[in-house]
Design a protein around this motif. Sequence first.
Motif, PDB file in Angstrom:
ATOM      1  N   ASN A   1       0.831  -1.206   0.000  1.00 48.79           N
ATOM      2  CA  ASN A   1       0.000   0.000   0.000  1.00 48.79           C
ATOM      3  C   ASN A   1       0.866   1.256   0.000  1.00 48.79           C
ATOM      4  O   ASN A   1       0.800   2.085   0.903  1.00 48.79           O
ATOM      5  CB  ASN A   1      -0.917  -0.023   1.233  1.00 48.79           C
ATOM      6  N   PRO A   2       1.702   1.441  -1.023  1.00 42.02           N
ATOM      7  CA  PRO A   2       2.619   2.589  -1.037  1.00 42.02           C
ATOM      8  C   PRO A   2       1.876   3.908  -1.254  1.00 42.02           C
ATOM      9  O   PRO A   2       0.868   3.964  -1.965  1.00 42.02           O
ATOM     10  CB  PRO A   2       3.528   2.275  -2.228  1.00 42.02           C
ATOM     11  N   GLN A   3       2.415   4.943  -0.656  1.00 46.69           N
ATOM     12  CA  GLN A   3       1.873   6.289  -0.891  1.00 46.69           C
ATOM     13  C   GLN A   3       2.662   7.023  -1.962  1.00 46.69           C
ATOM     14  O   GLN A   3       2.221   8.065  -2.461  1.00 46.69           O
ATOM     15  CB  GLN A   3       1.911   7.088   0.418  1.00 46.69           C
ATOM     16  N   SER A   4       3.824   6.481  -2.316  1.00 45.33           N
ATOM     17  CA  SER A   4       4.631   7.075  -3.388  1.00 45.33           C
ATOM     18  C   SER A   4       5.377   5.964  -4.114  1.00 45.33           C
ATOM     19  O   SER A   4       5.855   5.010  -3.495  1.00 45.33           O
ATOM     20  CB  SER A   4       5.629   8.095  -2.820  1.00 45.33           C
ATOM     21  N   ILE A   5       5.458   6.093  -5.448  1.00 41.80           N
ATOM     22  CA  ILE A   5       6.099   5.081  -6.289  1.00 41.80           C
ATOM     23  C   ILE A   5       7.003   5.775  -7.297  1.00 41.80           C
ATOM     24  O   ILE A   5       6.627   6.802  -7.879  1.00 41.80           O
ATOM     25  CB  ILE A   5       5.057   4.244  -7.076  1.00 41.80           C
ATOM     26  N   VAL A   6       8.184   5.210  -7.515  1.00 40.33           N
ATOM     27  CA  VAL A   6       9.011   5.646  -8.632  1.00 40.33           C
ATOM     28  C   VAL A   6       9.215   4.457  -9.565  1.00 40.33           C
ATOM     29  O   VAL A   6       9.524   3.349  -9.120  1.00 40.33           O
ATOM     30  CB  VAL A   6      10.377   6.206  -8.171  1.00 40.33           C
ATOM     31  N   VAL A   7       9.002   4.686 -10.856  1.00 36.15           N
ATOM     32  CA  VAL A   7       9.269   3.666 -11.867  1.00 36.15           C
ATOM     33  C   VAL A   7      10.648   3.973 -12.457  1.00 36.15           C
ATOM     34  O   VAL A   7      10.813   4.958 -13.193  1.00 36.15           O
ATOM     35  CB  VAL A   7       8.190   3.647 -12.960  1.00 36.15           C
ATOM     36  N   VAL A   8      11.607   3.169 -12.097  1.00 33.95           N
ATOM     37  CA  VAL A   8      12.975   3.364 -12.576  1.00 33.95           C
ATOM     38  C   VAL A   8      13.082   2.725 -13.962  1.00 33.95           C
ATOM     39  O   VAL A   8      12.970   1.516 -14.099  1.00 33.95           O
ATOM     40  CB  VAL A   8      13.995   2.735 -11.610  1.00 33.95           C
ATOM     41  N   GLY A   9      13.290   3.578 -14.977  1.00 32.02           N
ATOM     42  CA  GLY A   9      13.305   3.077 -16.346  1.00 32.02           C
ATOM     43  C   GLY A   9      11.970   3.229 -17.030  1.00 32.02           C
ATOM     44  O   GLY A   9      11.730   2.627 -18.087  1.00 32.02           O
ATOM     45  N   GLY A  10      11.082   4.033 -16.456  1.00 32.19           N
ATOM     46  CA  GLY A  10       9.801   4.302 -17.099  1.00 32.19           C
ATOM     47  C   GLY A  10      10.006   5.028 -18.416  1.00 32.19           C
ATOM     48  O   GLY A  10      10.900   5.865 -18.544  1.00 32.19           O
ATOM     49  N   SER A  11       9.190   4.709 -19.424  1.00 34.43           N
ATOM     50  CA  SER A  11       9.361   5.326 -20.737  1.00 34.43           C
ATOM     51  C   SER A  11       8.009   5.556 -21.390  1.00 34.43           C
ATOM     52  O   SER A  11       6.962   5.090 -20.909  1.00 34.43           O
ATOM     53  CB  SER A  11      10.229   4.434 -21.638  1.00 34.43           C
ATOM     54  N   ASP A  12       8.042   6.249 -22.521  1.00 35.45           N
ATOM     55  CA  ASP A  12       6.829   6.468 -23.313  1.00 35.45           C
ATOM     56  C   ASP A  12       6.500   5.270 -24.197  1.00 35.45           C
ATOM     57  O   ASP A  12       5.406   5.183 -24.749  1.00 35.45           O
ATOM     58  CB  ASP A  12       6.990   7.715 -24.196  1.00 35.45           C
ATOM     59  N   ASP A  13       7.453   4.367 -24.346  1.00 34.84           N
ATOM     60  CA  ASP A  13       7.278   3.203 -25.211  1.00 34.84           C
ATOM     61  C   ASP A  13       6.591   2.085 -24.423  1.00 34.84           C
ATOM     62  O   ASP A  13       7.209   1.397 -23.612  1.00 34.84           O
ATOM     63  CB  ASP A  13       8.640   2.728 -25.715  1.00 34.84           C
ATOM     64  N   THR A  14       5.298   1.905 -24.657  1.00 31.81           N
ATOM     65  CA  THR A  14       4.540   0.918 -23.885  1.00 31.81           C
ATOM     66  C   THR A  14       4.759  -0.518 -24.373  1.00 31.81           C
ATOM     67  O   THR A  14       4.151  -1.451 -23.843  1.00 31.81           O
ATOM     68  CB  THR A  14       3.036   1.234 -23.924  1.00 31.81           C
ATOM     69  N   SER A  15       5.630  -0.677 -25.377  1.00 30.69           N
ATOM     70  CA  SER A  15       6.000  -2.036 -25.769  1.00 30.69           C
ATOM     71  C   SER A  15       7.173  -2.542 -24.932  1.00 30.69           C
ATOM     72  O   SER A  15       7.588  -3.688 -25.072  1.00 30.69           O
ATOM     73  CB  SER A  15       6.372  -2.092 -27.255  1.00 30.69           C
TER      74      SER A  15
END
Length: 696
Positions: A17-31
Amino acid sequence: MIRDEKEKTMINESLLNPQSIVVVGGSDDTSKPGGKILKNILDGHFNGKLFVLNPKKDKVQGVPSCQSVAELPETIDLAIVAISAVHTVPVVKELAQTKNTRAFIVISAGFSEETQEGAQLEEELKNAVNEVNGALIGPNCIGVLTPTYSGIFTSPVPKLDPSGCDFVSGSGSTAVFILESALPKGLTFSSLITVGNSAQLGIEEVLEYWDNSYIPGKSSDIKLIYVENIKDPDKLLKHASSLIRKGCRIAAIKSGVTDAGQRATASHTGAMASADSAVEALFRKAGIVRCFGREELTTVASVFNYPKLKGKNLAIITHAGGAGVMLTDALAGGGLNIPAIEGQAHDDILNILNPGSSASNPIDILATGTAQQLGDVIEYCDTQMDDIHGMIVIFGSTGLSRVFDAYETIHKKMSRCKKPVFPILPSISSAHEEVDFFLSHGHINFPDEVVLARALTSIHQTPHPADEEIYKEGIDIQAIRSTIEEAPEGFLDPATNNELLEAAGIPIVEEGIATSKKELTTLAKSLGYPLAVKVIGPVHKSDVGGVTLNIKSETHLISEYRRMRKIKGVKSVLVQKMQTGTELFIGAKYEPKFGHVVLCGLGGIFVETLGDTSYGLAPLTFDEARSMVRSLKAYPVIKGTRGKEGINEDKYVEIIVRLSTLLRYATEIKEIDLNPLIGNKDEIIAVDGRIRIEAP
């Protein structure tokens, strides 16, 4: 096993139940995983603070992107990492030490599943998380799905239901395939955790969390498991059985159980027992319903959503004769009953239906049967037939008319009936709108009657979790330990075998060893004819002509002795008082991590030729041992059939339990065969046995 304090990390609130999340390596490419997981989090309407760590972007999919860890806020609860393995450890260390991050989901591959260097990276990753008492999922997983966030990079992403299934999987791709199997049936989920390489948190730790956090009426009562490697069988047994005792129901697939080749063994038990039999025994002891494929798993889970059967008599109501027959065969083959409907009940049901219908069970209402008739038959079985414990309704498209009214009727009856009603709606293509209408009411459909039958019988055959108390009455544990500690490694001599069996309270035949003609005749006079003579030395005596039974004279005895002494390696023979009765078998084999797998069945030459054995995990309770005996296909022989006297089942069960206690206090025993034991209605005697020990 003693664990390092740093490895006692529990699943924590930052992970679930996190209140904050970071996506390391998040991108615009949903593939790519980093892009798709970010999209799923956004589509899932995460209500906390969301960030991306991507040095090349200021924003990713509309989410603020930081160039470095230093730019992130002071506290980040959860980091979902989707970058290359070599860059993962430094980022995780920095987040843990500078941003108070206490939960990590590492999607990235390239760790222990690939190379030795990857295994070293994985160890560093685990240590970095353990240093801050954090929680680590993965690496090499598809993520986590909780009511707070959709942290997976795959599809489908099911809409969560608090009353749905909790699901943990050791394989991400298999988890997806299981979801694909479940959702069309109407099966729902409350959470999904894929553990990947299980560097820190694995299947057993998830079970532990489910057990320790369980709240009746609030937590999900259905748990599903896909596991490829059971690292800690004791922990799995402890928490699975605890959950089931609390009212949960658990179904699991354990894959990867076959050996690449048959291992060379020196006993019947060694030839039959395997890692798979250890898993089978473990699941039975815990009360877990074992499944062998995703359709079976999701069907068992679907059955769990219906009220429990309070007996094993079922009524089948159908308008498709063939489907009813196949269902009947599959149910009966698994131990459930489809009793004939006779007398007044038969006439009453027939009066409800059109001419030409059948009320025998299966109840065939014909293709011309109406929704009203269908509902009346269901209600009659529910309210007027005490010997029927549940109904199965098979109703598909007849091609004559739409079936909305029939499915509405089934829906209403299911909500009102006291007994469970299992719907088989097979026309998922031609009547897909009607099936969707039925599922929209919160029901689950079983499109295949045989798959449903197998699920019902698997559940029926799975025992309740075993008690934990070890049976010790009449067992001299001190004598067992003394004998084991003084014995040399390898196969024990007959005298030492007997010492152990006597200490465990297991009856043994009168016998003695002869190394000369004089000793032979003296023994014969002491024991009395008829006698059995067996060579000492060769592993499988029958294969070398080393067993002669029912010797009634001294002349015959001396002749057989001379013949046997000519067999290579034979220097002495075992002389026994001849026993009469049914040949039985009990054996056990030590499986690393699991302990002793105990087997039972018919004995003599039938042990391997029939392949009819059942398994249990030592130590065994009387209920477990009785379940093992009664699950044998040969149980009618044990019980007595066609005028032939059976054996004393209670004594057979007791010997199985006593042997399991012996093994509990003599883990040095790696294989044991009691084959045969001779049983009749009065007694059961062990007449031959081999025990092999190894130092710990």
